[in-house]
Design a protein around this motif. Sequence first.
Motif, PDB file in Angstrom:
ATOM      1  N   LEU A   5      89.725  14.606  25.890  1.00 44.72           N
ATOM      2  CA  LEU A   5      90.391  13.605  26.461  1.00 44.72           C
ATOM      3  C   LEU A   5      90.030  12.250  25.646  1.00 44.72           C
ATOM      4  O   LEU A   5      91.005  11.508  25.301  1.00 44.72           O
ATOM      5  CB  LEU A   5      90.057  13.203  28.073  1.00 44.72           C
ATOM      6  CG  LEU A   5      91.006  12.300  28.599  1.00 44.72           C
ATOM      7  CD1 LEU A   5      92.117  12.551  28.901  1.00 44.72           C
ATOM      8  CD2 LEU A   5      90.548  12.128  30.190  1.00 44.72           C
ATOM      9  N   ILE A   6      88.722  12.025  25.289  1.00 43.90           N
ATOM     10  CA  ILE A   6      88.356  10.981  24.550  1.00 43.90           C
ATOM     11  C   ILE A   6      88.943  11.046  23.086  1.00 43.90           C
ATOM     12  O   ILE A   6      89.365  10.024  22.505  1.00 43.90           O
ATOM     13  CB  ILE A   6      86.783  10.827  24.448  1.00 43.90           C
ATOM     14  CG1 ILE A   6      86.354  10.342  25.611  1.00 43.90           C
ATOM     15  CG2 ILE A   6      86.519   9.797  23.442  1.00 43.90           C
ATOM     16  CD1 ILE A   6      84.759  10.581  25.985  1.00 43.90           C
ATOM     17  N   PHE A   8      91.701  12.705  22.307  1.00 46.04           N
ATOM     18  CA  PHE A   8      93.130  12.552  22.381  1.00 46.04           C
ATOM     19  C   PHE A   8      93.364  11.017  22.179  1.00 46.04           C
ATOM     20  O   PHE A   8      94.336  10.555  21.449  1.00 46.04           O
ATOM     21  CB  PHE A   8      93.684  12.984  23.573  1.00 46.04           C
ATOM     22  CG  PHE A   8      95.170  12.687  23.695  1.00 46.04           C
ATOM     23  CD1 PHE A   8      95.947  13.458  22.975  1.00 46.04           C
ATOM     24  CD2 PHE A   8      95.367  12.089  24.747  1.00 46.04           C
ATOM     25  CE1 PHE A   8      97.404  13.098  23.265  1.00 46.04           C
ATOM     26  CE2 PHE A   8      96.709  11.797  24.978  1.00 46.04           C
ATOM     27  CZ  PHE A   8      97.635  12.358  24.207  1.00 46.04           C
ATOM     28  N   HIS A   9      92.795  10.234  23.118  1.00 46.55           N
ATOM     29  CA  HIS A   9      92.921   8.656  23.138  1.00 46.55           C
ATOM     30  C   HIS A   9      92.650   7.888  21.879  1.00 46.55           C
ATOM     31  O   HIS A   9      93.121   6.984  21.415  1.00 46.55           O
ATOM     32  CB  HIS A   9      92.448   8.099  24.316  1.00 46.55           C
ATOM     33  CG  HIS A   9      93.085   8.368  25.532  1.00 46.55           C
ATOM     34  ND1 HIS A   9      94.387   8.035  25.911  1.00 46.55           N
ATOM     35  CD2 HIS A   9      92.617   9.374  26.586  1.00 46.55           C
ATOM     36  CE1 HIS A   9      94.684   8.537  27.112  1.00 46.55           C
ATOM     37  NE2 HIS A   9      93.729   9.351  27.697  1.00 46.55           N
ATOM     38  N   PHE A  10      91.431   8.582  21.333  1.00 46.65           N
ATOM     39  CA  PHE A  10      91.077   7.903  19.949  1.00 46.65           C
ATOM     40  C   PHE A  10      92.255   8.436  18.881  1.00 46.65           C
ATOM     41  O   PHE A  10      92.371   7.183  18.086  1.00 46.65           O
ATOM     42  CB  PHE A  10      89.721   8.648  19.515  1.00 46.65           C
ATOM     43  CG  PHE A  10      89.079   8.073  18.273  1.00 46.65           C
ATOM     44  CD1 PHE A  10      88.787   6.626  18.240  1.00 46.65           C
ATOM     45  CD2 PHE A  10      89.409   8.764  17.056  1.00 46.65           C
ATOM     46  CE1 PHE A  10      88.374   6.065  17.007  1.00 46.65           C
ATOM     47  CE2 PHE A  10      88.676   8.213  15.896  1.00 46.65           C
ATOM     48  CZ  PHE A  10      88.285   6.734  15.857  1.00 46.65           C
ATOM     49  N   TYR A  11      92.625   9.592  18.997  1.00 48.77           N
ATOM     50  CA  TYR A  11      93.703   9.815  17.916  1.00 48.77           C
ATOM     51  C   TYR A  11      94.976   9.173  17.999  1.00 48.77           C
ATOM     52  O   TYR A  11      95.677   8.557  17.162  1.00 48.77           O
ATOM     53  CB  TYR A  11      93.944  11.122  18.079  1.00 48.77           C
ATOM     54  CG  TYR A  11      95.113  11.743  17.102  1.00 48.77           C
ATOM     55  CD1 TYR A  11      94.920  11.698  15.652  1.00 48.77           C
ATOM     56  CD2 TYR A  11      96.305  11.958  17.590  1.00 48.77           C
ATOM     57  CE1 TYR A  11      95.847  12.094  14.786  1.00 48.77           C
ATOM     58  CE2 TYR A  11      97.290  12.641  16.844  1.00 48.77           C
ATOM     59  CZ  TYR A  11      97.227  12.783  15.344  1.00 48.77           C
ATOM     60  OH  TYR A  11      97.955  13.080  14.444  1.00 48.77           O
ATOM     61  N   LEU A  12      95.392   8.725  19.547  1.00 44.23           N
ATOM     62  CA  LEU A  12      96.527   7.759  19.687  1.00 44.23           C
ATOM     63  C   LEU A  12      95.982   6.445  19.243  1.00 44.23           C
ATOM     64  O   LEU A  12      97.144   5.730  18.492  1.00 44.23           O
ATOM     65  CB  LEU A  12      96.658   7.752  21.118  1.00 44.23           C
ATOM     66  CG  LEU A  12      97.511   8.943  21.780  1.00 44.23           C
ATOM     67  CD1 LEU A  12      97.674   9.104  23.302  1.00 44.23           C
ATOM     68  CD2 LEU A  12      98.883   9.111  21.028  1.00 44.23           C
ATOM     69  N   ALA A  13      95.104   6.015  19.456  1.00 44.25           N
ATOM     70  CA  ALA A  13      94.797   4.433  18.876  1.00 44.25           C
ATOM     71  C   ALA A  13      94.785   4.390  17.558  1.00 44.25           C
ATOM     72  O   ALA A  13      95.296   3.452  16.686  1.00 44.25           O
ATOM     73  CB  ALA A  13      93.380   3.997  19.338  1.00 44.25           C
TER      74      ALA A  13
END
Length: 91
Positions: A5-6, A8-13
């Motif tokens: 989950l972390i 994924f959000h890091f990749y989106l950012a």
Amino acid sequence: MMKALIEFHFYLALITLMPTWYQRDCIEEERLSKHAHYRRQSEHYQAKRKLVRALWTGTGTLMLIFPTPPLMVGGLLFSTCLSFAILDESK
């Protein structure tokens, strides 16, 4: 699960913050001047990098064979200066 989950959000950012040329994996040959890393992809630059890698390998081996501080500092400074001179962009 939390790690995924972390990530994924890091990749989106990362996608939203980085420029578009950074997101492309392949570099088009016809548009090399548009890419920020076009110089690094050339065969000439790759040959220079191999030469610098061999220089640093030789210097590191010399430092392991003769581990005296003056030789280590001198070899390190000489290798650094020579590496910058080899990889310089000027002709």
